[in-house]
Scaffold this active site. Sequence first.
Site, PDB file in Angstrom:
ATOM      1  N   CYS A 125       0.834  -1.201   0.000  1.00 30.76           N
ATOM      2  CA  CYS A 125       0.000   0.000   0.000  1.00 30.76           C
ATOM      3  C   CYS A 125       0.871   1.253   0.000  1.00 30.76           C
ATOM      4  O   CYS A 125       1.765   1.401   0.847  1.00 30.76           O
ATOM      5  CB  CYS A 125      -0.914   0.002   1.213  1.00 30.76           C
ATOM      6  SG  CYS A 125      -2.030   1.413   1.261  1.00 30.76           S
ATOM      7  N   GLY A 173      -8.672  -6.935  -8.465  1.00 25.32           N
ATOM      8  CA  GLY A 173      -9.123  -6.005  -7.445  1.00 25.32           C
ATOM      9  C   GLY A 173     -10.422  -5.311  -7.793  1.00 25.32           C
ATOM     10  O   GLY A 173     -11.495  -5.890  -7.734  1.00 25.32           O
ATOM     11  N   ARG A 174     -10.316  -4.036  -8.191  1.00 21.62           N
ATOM     12  CA  ARG A 174     -11.516  -3.212  -8.353  1.00 21.62           C
ATOM     13  C   ARG A 174     -12.504  -3.772  -9.365  1.00 21.62           C
ATOM     14  O   ARG A 174     -13.710  -3.599  -9.221  1.00 21.62           O
ATOM     15  CB  ARG A 174     -11.106  -1.785  -8.754  1.00 21.62           C
ATOM     16  CG  ARG A 174     -10.362  -1.051  -7.651  1.00 21.62           C
ATOM     17  CD  ARG A 174     -10.113   0.405  -7.991  1.00 21.62           C
ATOM     18  NE  ARG A 174      -9.442   0.595  -9.258  1.00 21.62           N
ATOM     19  CZ  ARG A 174      -8.122   0.505  -9.437  1.00 21.62           C
ATOM     20  NH1 ARG A 174      -7.351   0.183  -8.423  1.00 21.62           N
ATOM     21  NH2 ARG A 174      -7.591   0.712 -10.609  1.00 21.62           N
TER      22      ARG A 174
END
Length: 338
Positions: free
Chosen positions: A95, A228-229
């Site tokens: 991150c 992911g998204r």
Amino acid sequence: MKPDSHRFCVAPMMEWTDRHCRSFLRLISARTFLYTEMVTADAILFGDRLRVLGFNAAEHPVGLQLGGSDPARLAEAARIGADWGYDEINLNIGCPSDRVQSGRFGACLMADPRLVAECVAAMADAVPVPVTVKCRIGIDDQDTEESLDRFVDIVAEAGCRLFIVHARKAWLDGLSPKENRDVPPLDYDRVHRLKARRDDLAIVINGGLTSLPHAAPHLVHVDGVMIGRSAYADPYLLAEVDRTLYGAAELPLSRIEVLDRFIEYVGGELDRGVRLNAMTRHILGLFHGQPRARAFRRHIAEHAHLPGAGIEVLEQARDIVSGNAQAPREADDRPAAA
């Protein structure tokens, strides 16, 4: 850890992959490996453990992702997570946000592989489940060939046998996390070369993958793929994962069948005092690209947050998307927005 356990994964995503989201995704795919949102070690040690660790047994296989850089605290948080029943403990070294840098965890730790190794070793000693790492191919001006190889070699020696590698550098100086989703360019070949060099390790590739057909070709080079998204915006893309990647014989549930099962889940959670819109926000993409999808989303968005909203909101949305109720005229049969 089974050799094919991570062939398809959904990424840990802050404020998205909570227990309601994971329960919903599990209705679509029984085999996809799921992860929690990133949880800091301190949140587990000093916070509300039921809130940050609670999950449904139906979510398995599911991994707990931790953030932190203190080996002792991470080890204790990992032990607690394993006691709660998680199948894996994953350490976030990917991150890029300012908040995690200020706490000295996330992607900034790629500059200190020996500290990451200390954390992994402490966690591995504390738990009976696998300890894995999610990282980037590098940060800022690091040479991705030399620095990534060194990072993986040092951390693997400490006991990590599975690395999830986001195929984009994290630029910690000068780019926001949002900008870092697109800049610098993805380098999938770098992850493929890592697997070729360290075939003894399990390598999962992540970053910019948008569909099963887009992701699956990478499995020629690596052990698994992570989306992911896109899996959040269009969750039904998981529907063919079990048959295509895991050889399951069962047909996936239809979108309507998934909705019906989720309505049952929601009913139980409402009885426990959970707000309706805390759950329905995760299913807005279920009918992505289908007739009446926009009307489905609009009905939920306009009604699920209202005081006293209950199961009837989802039942009405089901009628709308199945064509058994009148949808708003301006939102009729057009496909859902991407």
